[in-house]
Design a protein around this motif. Structure first.
Motif, PDB file in Angstrom:
ATOM      1  N   LYS A 152     -10.681  -9.063   5.861  1.00  0.00           N
ATOM      2  CA  LYS A 152     -10.767  -7.648   5.364  1.00  0.00           C
ATOM      3  C   LYS A 152      -9.703  -6.970   4.842  1.00  0.00           C
ATOM      4  CE  LYS A 152     -14.030  -3.969   5.020  1.00  0.00           C
ATOM      5  NZ  LYS A 152     -13.047  -2.926   4.421  1.00  0.00           N
ATOM      6  N   ILE A 153      -9.567  -6.792   3.500  1.00  0.00           N
ATOM      7  CA  ILE A 153      -8.400  -6.036   3.253  1.00  0.00           C
ATOM      8  C   ILE A 153      -8.822  -4.583   3.095  1.00  0.00           C
ATOM      9  CG2 ILE A 153      -6.893  -5.761   1.125  1.00  0.00           C
ATOM     10  CD1 ILE A 153      -6.952  -8.649   2.330  1.00  0.00           C
ATOM     11  N   SER A 154      -8.057  -3.739   3.788  1.00  0.00           N
ATOM     12  CA  SER A 154      -8.372  -2.386   3.776  1.00  0.00           C
ATOM     13  C   SER A 154      -8.165  -1.564   2.500  1.00  0.00           C
ATOM     14  CB  SER A 154      -7.308  -1.472   4.628  1.00  0.00           C
ATOM     15  OG  SER A 154      -7.214  -2.391   5.784  1.00  0.00           O
ATOM     16  N   ALA A 155      -8.983  -0.807   2.432  1.00  0.00           N
ATOM     17  CA  ALA A 155      -8.857   0.263   1.103  1.00  0.00           C
ATOM     18  C   ALA A 155      -7.636   0.752   0.855  1.00  0.00           C
ATOM     19  CB  ALA A 155      -9.843   1.548   1.245  1.00  0.00           C
ATOM     20  N   GLY A 156      -7.181   0.650  -0.413  1.00  0.00           N
ATOM     21  CA  GLY A 156      -5.907   1.189  -0.801  1.00  0.00           C
ATOM     22  C   GLY A 156      -4.791  -0.058  -0.464  1.00  0.00           C
ATOM     23  N   VAL A 157      -5.160  -0.957  -0.060  1.00  0.00           N
ATOM     24  CA  VAL A 157      -4.255  -2.152   0.247  1.00  0.00           C
ATOM     25  C   VAL A 157      -4.374  -3.236  -0.995  1.00  0.00           C
ATOM     26  CG1 VAL A 157      -3.394  -3.882   1.837  1.00  0.00           C
ATOM     27  CG2 VAL A 157      -4.065  -1.834   2.748  1.00  0.00           C
ATOM     28  N   ARG A 158      -3.273  -3.808  -1.511  1.00  0.00           N
ATOM     29  CA  ARG A 158      -3.370  -4.772  -2.352  1.00  0.00           C
ATOM     30  C   ARG A 158      -2.846  -6.051  -1.722  1.00  0.00           C
ATOM     31  NH1 ARG A 158      -0.829  -2.867  -7.392  1.00  0.00           N
ATOM     32  NH2 ARG A 158       0.816  -4.308  -6.966  1.00  0.00           N
ATOM     33  N   VAL A 159      -3.332  -7.158  -2.042  1.00  0.00           N
ATOM     34  CA  VAL A 159      -2.665  -8.631  -1.885  1.00  0.00           C
ATOM     35  C   VAL A 159      -2.333  -9.301  -2.968  1.00  0.00           C
ATOM     36  CG1 VAL A 159      -2.711 -10.496  -0.218  1.00  0.00           C
ATOM     37  CG2 VAL A 159      -3.739  -8.486   0.626  1.00  0.00           C
ATOM     38  N   ASP A 160      -1.063  -9.461  -3.451  1.00  0.00           N
ATOM     39  CA  ASP A 160      -0.813 -10.167  -4.628  1.00  0.00           C
ATOM     40  C   ASP A 160      -0.272 -11.620  -4.065  1.00  0.00           C
ATOM     41  OD1 ASP A 160      -0.948  -7.923  -6.357  1.00  0.00           O
ATOM     42  OD2 ASP A 160       0.536  -7.217  -5.770  1.00  0.00           O
ATOM     43  N   LEU A 161      -0.954 -12.544  -4.976  1.00  0.00           N
ATOM     44  CA  LEU A 161      -0.613 -13.901  -4.370  1.00  0.00           C
ATOM     45  C   LEU A 161       0.449 -14.437  -5.487  1.00  0.00           C
ATOM     46  CD1 LEU A 161      -4.028 -15.369  -3.933  1.00  0.00           C
ATOM     47  CD2 LEU A 161      -2.672 -14.627  -2.242  1.00  0.00           C
ATOM     48  N   SER A 213       0.995  -1.039   0.083  1.00  0.00           N
ATOM     49  CA  SER A 213      -0.025  -0.054   0.051  1.00  0.00           C
ATOM     50  C   SER A 213       0.840   1.155   0.012  1.00  0.00           C
ATOM     51  CB  SER A 213      -0.905  -0.035   1.284  1.00  0.00           C
ATOM     52  OG  SER A 213      -1.584   1.209   1.075  1.00  0.00           O
ATOM     53  N   GLU A 214       0.407   2.428  -0.474  1.00  0.00           N
ATOM     54  CA  GLU A 214       1.143   3.653  -0.240  1.00  0.00           C
ATOM     55  C   GLU A 214       1.046   4.094   0.893  1.00  0.00           C
ATOM     56  OE1 GLU A 214      -0.437   6.423  -3.446  1.00  0.00           O
ATOM     57  OE2 GLU A 214       0.125   4.694  -5.164  1.00  0.00           O
ATOM     58  N   ASN A 215       0.060   3.480   1.823  1.00  0.00           N
ATOM     59  CA  ASN A 215       0.060   4.027   3.086  1.00  0.00           C
ATOM     60  C   ASN A 215       0.672   3.111   4.301  1.00  0.00           C
ATOM     61  OD1 ASN A 215      -0.811   4.165   5.924  1.00  0.00           O
ATOM     62  ND2 ASN A 215      -2.929   4.716   5.230  1.00  0.00           N
ATOM     63  N   PRO A 216       1.611   3.457   4.419  1.00  0.00           N
ATOM     64  CA  PRO A 216       2.545   2.518   5.389  1.00  0.00           C
ATOM     65  C   PRO A 216       1.706   1.627   6.385  1.00  0.00           C
ATOM     66  CG  PRO A 216       3.354   4.549   5.799  1.00  0.00           C
ATOM     67  CD  PRO A 216       2.352   4.506   4.705  1.00  0.00           C
ATOM     68  N   GLU A 217       0.974   2.364   7.266  1.00  0.00           N
ATOM     69  CA  GLU A 217       0.253   1.870   8.351  1.00  0.00           C
ATOM     70  C   GLU A 217      -0.836   0.801   8.053  1.00  0.00           C
ATOM     71  OE1 GLU A 217       0.323   5.444   8.416  1.00  0.00           O
ATOM     72  OE2 GLU A 217       2.114   5.373   9.474  1.00  0.00           O
ATOM     73  N   ALA A 218      -1.596   1.169   6.673  1.00  0.00           N
ATOM     74  CA  ALA A 218      -2.326   0.179   6.191  1.00  0.00           C
ATOM     75  C   ALA A 218      -1.844  -1.034   5.710  1.00  0.00           C
ATOM     76  CB  ALA A 218      -3.197   0.945   5.005  1.00  0.00           C
ATOM     77  N   LEU A 244       0.798  -2.531   6.858  1.00  0.00           N
ATOM     78  CA  LEU A 244       1.278  -3.129   7.988  1.00  0.00           C
ATOM     79  C   LEU A 244       0.074  -3.862   8.863  1.00  0.00           C
ATOM     80  CD1 LEU A 244       3.495  -3.979  10.208  1.00  0.00           C
ATOM     81  CD2 LEU A 244       3.108  -1.696  11.368  1.00  0.00           C
ATOM     82  N   ASP A 245      -1.252  -2.915   9.123  1.00  0.00           N
ATOM     83  CA  ASP A 245      -2.216  -3.377   9.482  1.00  0.00           C
ATOM     84  C   ASP A 245      -2.765  -4.682   8.802  1.00  0.00           C
ATOM     85  OD1 ASP A 245      -4.569  -3.202  11.451  1.00  0.00           O
ATOM     86  OD2 ASP A 245      -5.823  -2.904   9.585  1.00  0.00           O
ATOM     87  N   THR A 246      -3.012  -4.520   7.561  1.00  0.00           N
ATOM     88  CA  THR A 246      -3.487  -5.784   6.753  1.00  0.00           C
ATOM     89  C   THR A 246      -2.455  -6.960   6.896  1.00  0.00           C
ATOM     90  OG1 THR A 246      -4.505  -4.373   5.151  1.00  0.00           O
ATOM     91  CG2 THR A 246      -4.540  -6.673   4.657  1.00  0.00           C
ATOM     92  N   ALA A 247      -1.137  -6.678   6.814  1.00  0.00           N
ATOM     93  CA  ALA A 247      -0.452  -7.824   7.044  1.00  0.00           C
ATOM     94  C   ALA A 247      -0.418  -8.576   8.308  1.00  0.00           C
ATOM     95  CB  ALA A 247       1.004  -7.259   6.528  1.00  0.00           C
ATOM     96  N   ARG A 248      -0.516  -7.677   9.323  1.00  0.00           N
ATOM     97  CA  ARG A 248      -0.814  -8.370  10.769  1.00  0.00           C
ATOM     98  C   ARG A 248      -2.089  -9.120  10.804  1.00  0.00           C
ATOM     99  NH1 ARG A 248       1.348  -3.385  14.193  1.00  0.00           N
ATOM    100  NH2 ARG A 248       3.727  -3.823  13.970  1.00  0.00           N
ATOM    101  N   ARG A 249      -3.073  -8.426  10.416  1.00  0.00           N
ATOM    102  CA  ARG A 249      -4.450  -9.353  10.417  1.00  0.00           C
ATOM    103  C   ARG A 249      -4.328 -10.735   9.802  1.00  0.00           C
ATOM    104  NH1 ARG A 249      -8.577  -6.633   8.449  1.00  0.00           N
ATOM    105  NH2 ARG A 249      -7.397  -4.899   7.585  1.00  0.00           N
ATOM    106  N   LEU A 250      -3.619 -10.456   8.470  1.00  0.00           N
ATOM    107  CA  LEU A 250      -3.572 -11.738   7.686  1.00  0.00           C
ATOM    108  C   LEU A 250      -2.799 -12.808   8.464  1.00  0.00           C
ATOM    109  CD1 LEU A 250      -2.684 -10.419   4.043  1.00  0.00           C
ATOM    110  CD2 LEU A 250      -4.284 -12.222   4.797  1.00  0.00           C
ATOM    111  N   GLY A 251      -1.648 -12.279   9.225  1.00  0.00           N
ATOM    112  CA  GLY A 251      -0.917 -13.081  10.054  1.00  0.00           C
ATOM    113  C   GLY A 251      -1.761 -13.689  11.188  1.00  0.00           C
ATOM    114  N   ARG A 252      -2.607 -13.066  11.930  1.00  0.00           N
ATOM    115  CA  ARG A 252      -3.357 -13.404  12.929  1.00  0.00           C
ATOM    116  C   ARG A 252      -4.217 -14.542  12.381  1.00  0.00           C
ATOM    117  NH1 ARG A 252      -2.872  -8.092  15.110  1.00  0.00           N
ATOM    118  NH2 ARG A 252      -4.833  -7.355  14.031  1.00  0.00           N
ATOM    119  N   ALA A 253      -4.779 -14.345  11.181  1.00  0.00           N
ATOM    120  CA  ALA A 253      -5.769 -15.357  10.750  1.00  0.00           C
ATOM    121  C   ALA A 253      -5.219 -16.293   9.777  1.00  0.00           C
ATOM    122  CB  ALA A 253      -6.776 -14.619   9.617  1.00  0.00           C
ATOM    123  N   ALA A 254      -3.884 -16.618  10.056  1.00  0.00           N
ATOM    124  CA  ALA A 254      -3.205 -17.344   9.376  1.00  0.00           C
ATOM    125  C   ALA A 254      -3.764 -19.030   9.540  1.00  0.00           C
ATOM    126  CB  ALA A 254      -1.561 -17.496   9.832  1.00  0.00           C
TER     127      ALA A 254
END
Ligand code: ADP
Ligand code: ZN
Length: 745
Positions: free
Chosen positions: A728-737, A662-667, A669-679
């Motif tokens: 839930k992927i936050s707005a402006g965040v992309r998850v590439d597989l 994401s262009e937004n560093p917090e967003a 990081l936040d999505t990455a962490r939530r993905l980590g918790r839902a692993a």
């Protein structure tokens, strides 16, 4: 019993599913208008309304996929909300085999099927079936009183050499403008004439110029011919040292395929660098093949597309995207240099063309041949487990010896400060040139220097958009980011501390090595070959020709010089920095370094004069260096396998990467962490991360990575699907597989 409703329900409308080349998760339902109801079988190309516009798509049917790969069913749409198909596009339907392949690639890579379709359906290529081409011939008798000029004479002379010719070709050969030809035609001196098929689609002749094969070559060719005749799926590794005749041998399989009336596809890792390959093909089959890659022009693209579809292109040589051509009757696929990482597409749909070639072959009931001197561990493992066959060419053709390889320990005899060629390497190149032979210096780094540093304050010049240093390109007077192509002029003063003339180039790139080589060997004719300096395919072909003609003494190049070239006068190869690929946390760093350096080394001593390879290294005891010296690639790969097995690294387990950006560093990081918790948690499944990516910033996007690793028997696709559905992927965040990642940056 059943009550009759007052409002009799409408009979259900006939519907068709249409896949559009857009990132939707599934095909969309449309109503088939009665007039078209019978002409919309699966594969039909149609135009449909979408929002306020029209889109071209393909009538789609359900592919039975392995349970692991089957996507969830799409939601139902009520009849009343259906829109109708607008028109049937006048183009051949997409073949079933290609539709199955698209579904497969989408399910495997977890890309939206429409994005895979977008690689296969190029609407602008449709509906423009190229009619027979016409050109010009001279009239049997010239009209009386025809005014003759030198230009007109030259046109008629050109037609005496060859006739008919296309207008463009005639103008070129006669050295005149189109107006001269038009004038002659208007005067009745030229007549329109039909032209034959254009060269790439003329039928290759399997008996044009067959080679005389040596013992091991003959065994391999006979086996491959037999597999090709069978017309059923098989996968075979053709392994042989550089110069052993792998190309020669797989062309025999191509010959068999042509003779059987089927089409063959050859995938090359770098099609733009394949001038010599094309020549060899023409020598063997009497015609050039059709080609498919990003640099062919629009007209050639349309002609090729249609010729592959109607079967008139017998052989296609292409980049990975050629897998998505609408072959009519595909009978053979060849993946040359199967270990090459360029087969992995990293942008958009991330797929490995080598692996998808195997899938494509299976769907087409065709054999696939993977050729390499240094096969990937994945492929070797497939051989070991019996999934792939194995044919070996143990020695170079014609008795040429393999080059000898020597290590130069850079700790013992380093070059002077600011220099990069050791005395031992300079000696060897000097005596090579003195014998009238050619030498090559290899360094896989473009530009002048990889780092620019302020001597006063220690500031490093970095890309503002990426986690990377700016590379100096001195000739172009710029600092350049090799990730995003950001450029800036080389500053006179340090942007940090303002010191003047304090910026210093650290480390070598190819430009700097060239400078040093030209100073050291002032009489040598030096040629630089790097992707950013050598130009397009034509310029590369010309450079290669100059090398073959001995107009060049010393070649300085990046990895493009490693690619399969046959330079008969080249005897000495110096690798400036053999350790270069070994840094970093890449799972395959050792394997890749050995593959690349072995391929570079393979350019030396391909004819009578023996070759030698010198590796400059600060870590000569590294197993990669030892294997390069001994030539014992097999033992090295066995050791690699032993190291990867306990941790279930590929090929003993499966990997999929999630790249959160994401262009937004917090967003991010936040999505990455939530993905980590839902692993996902289950036996045989592990998630590593989230962690900041090594390329923590790329083109202005902040990046984090997670890595899913499973035992080989556990497919990653259903796990990824369920996992992503939970977060839930936050707005402006992309998850590439990235399934089966090859890059970990
Ligand atoms: P590889 O693909 O394994 O590097 P090539 O097929 O390029 O090997 O062969 C190396 C060189 O030897 C080429 O110039 C090729 O034309 C030549 N060559 C190989 N086998 C034969 C053969 N049987 N007859 C004539 N030339 C051959
Ligand atoms: Zn950048």
């Amino acid at each position: 019993m059943a009550q009759t409703s007052l409002l009799e329900p409408q009979p259900p409308r006939k519907r068709v599913a249409v896949l559009l080349p857009l990132p939707f998760p599934c095909p969309l339902d449309y109503a088939a208008p009665p007039a078209l109801a019978d002409s919309l079988p699966p594969g039909a190309i149609v135009s449909v309304p979408l929002g306020g516009r029209r889109e071209t798509g393909v009538v789609w049917d359900q592919t039975p996929l392995p349970p692991d790969l089957t996507p969830p069913p799409p939601p139902e749409i009520a009849d009343s909300r259906l829109r109708a198909v607008s028109t049937l596009v006048d183009a051949p339907p997409m073949p079933e085999m290609l539709r199955r392949f698209i579904d497969w690639v989408a399910a495997y890579t977890l890309a939206p099927p429409g994005m895979v379709l977008a690689m296969a359906l190029r609407p602008h290529l449709l509906g423009t079936q190229a009619g027979p081409r016409s050109g010009w011939a001279a009239a049997p008798t010239l009209p009386e009183g025809l005014r003759m000029t030198p230009a007109r004479r030259s046109v008629l002379a050109a037609l005496e050499e060859e006739s008919p010719l296309s207008g463009a070709e005639l103008a070129r050969r006669a050295g005149v403008g189109a107006a001269v030809i038009r004038g002659l035609a208007d005067a009745g001196a030229l007549l329109a004439a039909l032209l034959g098929p254009i060269a790439p689609f003329a039928a290759p002749n399997p008996d044009h110029n067959p080679p005389v094969l040596s013992g091991a070559q003959d065994v391999a060719a006979t086996a491959l011919r037999a597999l090709t005749r069978e017309h059923r799926f098989s996968a075979t590794l053709l392994e042989g040292v550089t110069g052993s005749g792998k190309t020669e041998i797989y062309l025999e399989a191509v010959a068999e395929c042509i003779a059987a009336g089927r089409q063959a596809l050859v995938l090359l890792p770098e099609i733009a660098l394949s001038a010599q390959w094309m020549e060899r093909f023409a020598r063997r089959f009497g015609v050039t093949p059709a080609t498919w890659h990003s640099e062919i022009g629009q007209r050639a693209r349309r002609l090729t597309w249609n010729a592959v579809g109607d079967g008139s292109a017998g052989v296609v040589v292409g980049a990975r995207s050629a897998l998505f051509l609408p072959f009519r009757d595909l009978g053979l696929i060849i993946v040359d240099e199967e270990h090459e990482t360029t087969f992995k597409q990293e942008e958009g749909v991330t797929y490995n063309a080598r692996d998808m070639a195997v899938v494509r072959a299976r769907l087409a009931n065709a054999p696939v041949i993977l050729a390499s001197a240094t096969p990937s561990l994945e492929t070797l493992n497939n051989v070991e487990t019996g999934r792939y066959g194995h044919l070996v060419l143990p020695s170079r053709h014609g008795g040429a010896a393999m080059p000898t390889t020597r290590l130069i320990d850079m700790r013992m005899a380093p070059p002077p400060r600011g220099r990069f060629l050791s005395p031992a390497l300079i000696d060897e190149i000097g005596s090579t040139l003195a014998r009238g032979e050619q030498a090559m210096l290899f360094l896989n780094r473009r530009g002048y220097a990889p780092l620019t540093l302020c001597r006063a304050c220690g500031q490093r010049m970095e890309c503002p958009h990426c986690t990377s240093w700016l590379v100096e390109h001195r000739k172009r007077k710029i600092l350049c980011c090799h990730h995003c192509d950001y450029r800036q002029p080389i500053p006179e003063t340090c942007p940090q501390c303002g010191a003047e003339h304090s910026l210093t180039a650290i480390g070598p790139g190819i430009e700097r090595i060239t400078e040093e080589a030209e100073e050291t060997f002032p009489n040598a004719r030096v040629l630089v070959m790097a992707s950013d300096t050598v130009g397009g395919p034509a310029a590369i072909a010309e450079a290669v020709e100059r090398i073959a003609q001995r107009d060049i003494d010393l070649i300085v190049g990046t990895q493009i010089v490693a690619k399969g070239w046959h330079f008969p006068h080249l005897t000495t190869v110096g690798v400036v920095d053999a350790d270069l690929g070994l840094g970093g946390a890449d799972l395959r760093a050792g394997e890749r370094t050995i593959q690349l350096l072995h391929q570079v080394a393979g350019r030396a001593g391909r004819a009578e004069a023996p070759g030698r390879v010198l590796l400059q290294s600060y870590a000569p005891e590294h197993p990669v260096m030892e294997a390069l010296v001994s030539g014992d690639f097999r033992t090295f790969m066995e050791e690699e396998a032993r190291q990867r097995q306990p941790g279930f690294w590929p090929p003993f387990g499966r990997l999929a990467a999630l790249i959160v950006s994401s262009e937004n560093p917090e967003a991010a990081l936040d999505t990455a962490r939530r993905l980590g918790r839902a692993a996902p948690e289950a036996p045989g499944i592990e998630v590593l991360g989230p962690a900041p990516a090594p390329l923590g910033l790329l083109r202005g996007r902040h990046r984090h990575r997670l890595l899913l690793r499973t035992r080989r028997a556990i497919a990653v696709q259903p796990i990824l699907r369920q996992w992503l559905a939970k977060v839930k992927i936050s707005a402006g965040v992309r998850v590439d597989l990235d399934v089966d990642p090859v890059s970990f940056l």
